[in-house]
Motif scaffolding. Structure first.
Motif, PDB file in Angstrom:
ATOM      1  N   GLN A  79      45.797  18.832  41.948  1.00 31.95           N
ATOM      2  CA  GLN A  79      45.772  20.292  42.052  1.00 31.95           C
ATOM      3  C   GLN A  79      46.074  20.753  43.391  1.00 31.95           C
ATOM      4  N   GLY A  80      47.167  22.128  42.905  1.00 32.04           N
ATOM      5  CA  GLY A  80      47.566  22.543  44.232  1.00 32.04           C
ATOM      6  C   GLY A  80      46.767  23.025  44.431  1.00 32.04           C
ATOM      7  N   GLU A  81      47.069  23.984  46.437  1.00 33.79           N
ATOM      8  CA  GLU A  81      46.261  25.014  47.192  1.00 33.79           C
ATOM      9  C   GLU A  81      46.155  25.788  46.115  1.00 33.79           C
ATOM     10  N   ILE A  82      44.311  27.207  46.525  1.00 29.29           N
ATOM     11  CA  ILE A  82      43.853  27.657  45.547  1.00 29.29           C
ATOM     12  C   ILE A  82      44.420  28.696  46.203  1.00 29.29           C
ATOM     13  N   ASN A  83      44.532  29.864  45.641  1.00 27.66           N
ATOM     14  CA  ASN A  83      44.898  30.746  46.607  1.00 27.66           C
ATOM     15  C   ASN A  83      44.156  32.493  45.891  1.00 27.66           C
ATOM     16  N   MET A  84      43.401  32.796  47.005  1.00 25.88           N
ATOM     17  CA  MET A  84      42.620  33.594  45.895  1.00 25.88           C
ATOM     18  C   MET A  84      42.699  35.208  46.923  1.00 25.88           C
ATOM     19  N   ILE A  85      42.931  36.246  46.114  1.00 26.44           N
ATOM     20  CA  ILE A  85      42.999  37.809  46.692  1.00 26.44           C
ATOM     21  C   ILE A  85      41.539  38.091  46.204  1.00 26.44           C
ATOM     22  N   VAL A  86      41.577  38.738  47.268  1.00 29.05           N
ATOM     23  CA  VAL A  86      39.929  39.800  46.958  1.00 29.05           C
ATOM     24  C   VAL A  86      40.060  41.217  47.552  1.00 29.05           C
ATOM     25  N   VAL A  87      39.725  42.441  46.487  1.00 27.93           N
ATOM     26  CA  VAL A  87      39.879  43.374  46.328  1.00 27.93           C
ATOM     27  C   VAL A  87      38.815  43.773  46.320  1.00 27.93           C
ATOM     28  N   CYS A  88      38.357  44.573  47.831  1.00 30.27           N
ATOM     29  CA  CYS A  88      37.178  44.723  47.674  1.00 30.27           C
ATOM     30  C   CYS A  88      37.005  46.537  48.404  1.00 30.27           C
ATOM     31  N   GLY A  89      35.588  47.095  47.479  1.00 35.97           N
ATOM     32  CA  GLY A  89      36.225  48.683  48.788  1.00 35.97           C
ATOM     33  C   GLY A  89      34.752  49.054  48.051  1.00 35.97           C
ATOM     34  N   ILE A  90      34.112  50.316  48.514  1.00 37.85           N
ATOM     35  CA  ILE A  90      32.924  50.617  47.389  1.00 37.85           C
ATOM     36  C   ILE A  90      32.996  51.181  46.475  1.00 37.85           C
ATOM     37  N   HIS A  91      31.827  51.260  46.283  1.00 37.03           N
ATOM     38  CA  HIS A  91      31.808  51.883  44.118  1.00 37.03           C
ATOM     39  C   HIS A  91      32.390  53.467  44.136  1.00 37.03           C
ATOM     40  N   GLY A  92      33.457  53.199  43.453  1.00 34.79           N
ATOM     41  CA  GLY A  92      34.096  54.812  42.946  1.00 34.79           C
ATOM     42  C   GLY A  92      35.521  54.856  43.803  1.00 34.79           C
ATOM     43  N   SER A  93      35.717  53.774  45.204  1.00 36.63           N
ATOM     44  CA  SER A  93      36.892  53.765  45.976  1.00 36.63           C
ATOM     45  C   SER A  93      38.443  53.907  44.736  1.00 36.63           C
ATOM     46  N   GLY A  94      38.354  53.100  43.462  1.00 39.54           N
ATOM     47  CA  GLY A  94      39.379  53.104  42.829  1.00 39.54           C
ATOM     48  C   GLY A  94      39.831  51.445  42.518  1.00 39.54           C
ATOM     49  N   LYS A  95      39.450  50.403  43.287  1.00 32.59           N
ATOM     50  CA  LYS A  95      39.316  48.900  42.934  1.00 32.59           C
ATOM     51  C   LYS A  95      39.401  48.180  41.539  1.00 32.59           C
ATOM     52  N   ASP A  96      38.729  49.216  40.379  1.00 29.98           N
ATOM     53  CA  ASP A  96      38.957  48.711  38.921  1.00 29.98           C
ATOM     54  C   ASP A  96      40.518  48.771  38.078  1.00 29.98           C
ATOM     55  N   ARG A  97      40.998  49.829  38.781  1.00 29.65           N
ATOM     56  CA  ARG A  97      42.266  49.806  38.624  1.00 29.65           C
ATOM     57  C   ARG A  97      42.685  49.734  39.328  1.00 29.65           C
ATOM     58  N   TYR A  98      43.048  49.754  40.635  1.00 33.10           N
ATOM     59  CA  TYR A  98      43.813  48.741  41.589  1.00 33.10           C
ATOM     60  C   TYR A  98      44.148  47.236  41.108  1.00 33.10           C
ATOM     61  N   CYS A  99      43.299  46.289  40.812  1.00 32.40           N
ATOM     62  CA  CYS A  99      43.089  45.208  40.027  1.00 32.40           C
ATOM     63  C   CYS A  99      43.992  44.877  38.742  1.00 32.40           C
ATOM     64  N   LYS A 100      43.700  46.131  37.905  1.00 30.99           N
ATOM     65  CA  LYS A 100      44.784  45.576  36.792  1.00 30.99           C
ATOM     66  C   LYS A 100      45.369  46.293  36.624  1.00 30.99           C
ATOM     67  N   ASN A 101      46.421  46.905  37.719  1.00 28.11           N
ATOM     68  CA  ASN A 101      47.404  47.159  37.814  1.00 28.11           C
ATOM     69  C   ASN A 101      48.138  45.874  38.548  1.00 28.11           C
ATOM     70  N   LEU A 102      47.077  45.512  40.202  1.00 25.27           N
ATOM     71  CA  LEU A 102      47.374  44.199  40.243  1.00 25.27           C
ATOM     72  C   LEU A 102      47.925  42.945  39.391  1.00 25.27           C
ATOM     73  N   LYS A 103      47.509  42.897  38.531  1.00 28.29           N
ATOM     74  CA  LYS A 103      47.376  41.849  37.337  1.00 28.29           C
ATOM     75  C   LYS A 103      48.595  42.036  36.767  1.00 28.29           C
ATOM     76  N   LEU A 104      49.063  43.725  36.243  1.00 31.58           N
ATOM     77  CA  LEU A 104      50.290  43.921  35.374  1.00 31.58           C
ATOM     78  C   LEU A 104      51.282  42.734  36.050  1.00 31.58           C
ATOM     79  N   LYS A 105      51.278  43.507  37.699  1.00 30.69           N
ATOM     80  CA  LYS A 105      53.131  43.274  38.125  1.00 30.69           C
ATOM     81  C   LYS A 105      52.193  41.998  38.598  1.00 30.69           C
ATOM     82  N   ASP A 106      51.670  41.114  38.705  1.00 28.93           N
ATOM     83  CA  ASP A 106      51.460  39.678  39.134  1.00 28.93           C
ATOM     84  C   ASP A 106      51.177  38.247  38.176  1.00 28.93           C
ATOM     85  N   GLY A 107      51.083  39.392  37.148  1.00 28.64           N
ATOM     86  CA  GLY A 107      50.620  38.343  36.060  1.00 28.64           C
ATOM     87  C   GLY A 107      49.497  37.165  36.593  1.00 28.64           C
TER      88      GLY A 107
END
Length: 291
Positions: free
Chosen positions: A1-29
């Protein structure tokens, strides 16, 4: 297995990180995992509506084990998580530093929004009325910790503003040879010594002399600030320039910045500045509505 790359998307409740994560997933697959869901598989969360969390240390240890398991079979993934939580006493508490030090974090995205809009979002979603002063304190602590983690872990930090009324466009003057690389998809980062403060939705690509006109547009998917070496190491494969040019451009600067470019559109006809009411030369950038 190669190098692990983990993106952390953080923010407080209600900041919109759930939607942003969904968009990131759609763009980066790549797969997205939510910290609370991973933890709740082992210790279900009680009183979820209040946002107060008990057994914070124990719960984060469970998260760490879950991340290790994911890392055993996935090289690239996103973790949707908080850096700070509200404890049982109603106080803002940072998650222990050693938790993050033991994660394979390669990038941090901090999703932010105004306290006023977060207050409305939380009320609409959970029927909880939070005090704006508390929300501002929560935002400030999450941001402070994100900046500290970026420095301590030596990973880039990208700020994402999800205010509904904050997204703007800019006209950016760029040399024609670099615009050609942007339009071809070779250049996916536009480097700058400083970034505009607003959250940018779109860059209108103004080709400087001898062309002198807007030839296309680029979606902006992020704004990056890092050390000069740090930004090069992150972006060089899609930079469209060589290291010598990069170093010369940022020589004497304390930091390096860039706009991350997404979808590109090339115009069939050149748009002059005069035709959109601008009768002067743009030196750095100009805010503008939709053209």
């Amino acid at each position: 297995q190669g190098e692990i790359n983990m993106i952390v998307v953080c923010g407080i409740h209600g900041s919109g990180k759930d939607r942003y994560c969904k968009n990131l997933k759609l763009k980066d697959g790549i797969n997205t995992y939510t910290a609370s869901q991973l933890i709740n598989q082992v210790i279900p969360l009680r009183q979820n509506r209040t946002k107060r969390i008990d057994k914070i240390d124990e719960r984060q240890s469970i998260l760490l084990e879950a991340i290790k398991e994911i890392s055993s079979h996935e090289n690239n993934f996103i973790l949707n998580a908080h850096l700070c939580l509200v404890n049982q006493s109603g106080k803002i508490e940072r998650i222990a530093l050693e938790i993050f030090q033991n994660m394979p974090i390669t990038e941090i995205y901090l999703v932010e929004c105004s306290a006023k809009e977060i207050k409305q979002r939380i009320y609409d979603r959970d029927r909880i009325l939070w005090d704006e002063a508390f929300i501002n304190s929560f935002l400030e602590e999450e941001k402070k910790y994100a900046v500290e983690l970026s420095r301590l872990l030596k990973v880039p930090l990208c700020f994402v503003d999800t205010n509904s009324d904050s997204r703007k466009n800019i006209i950016l003057p760029i040399a024609p040879r670099f615009i050609e690389k942007i339009l071809s998809g070779e250049k996916k980062y536009e480097y700058r010594k400083t970034l505009c403060k607003a959250n940018i939705s779109r860059i209108y690509l103004y080709a400087t002399a001898p062309i002198k006109g807007i030839v296309g547009e680029a979606e902006v998917t992020g704004k990056w600030e890092d050390s000069i070496d740090g930004l090069w190491n992150l972006t060089y494969s899609e930079s469209g320039i060589n290291k010598e040019f990069f170093d010369n451009y940022f020589e004497g600067s304390a930091k390096a910045c860039a706009y991350k470019l997404g979808k590109i559109k090339k115009y069939m006809h050149l748009i002059s500045l005069e035709s959109i009411g601008i009768d002067y030369t743009i030196q750095s950038f100009k805010y503008i509505g939709d053209i």
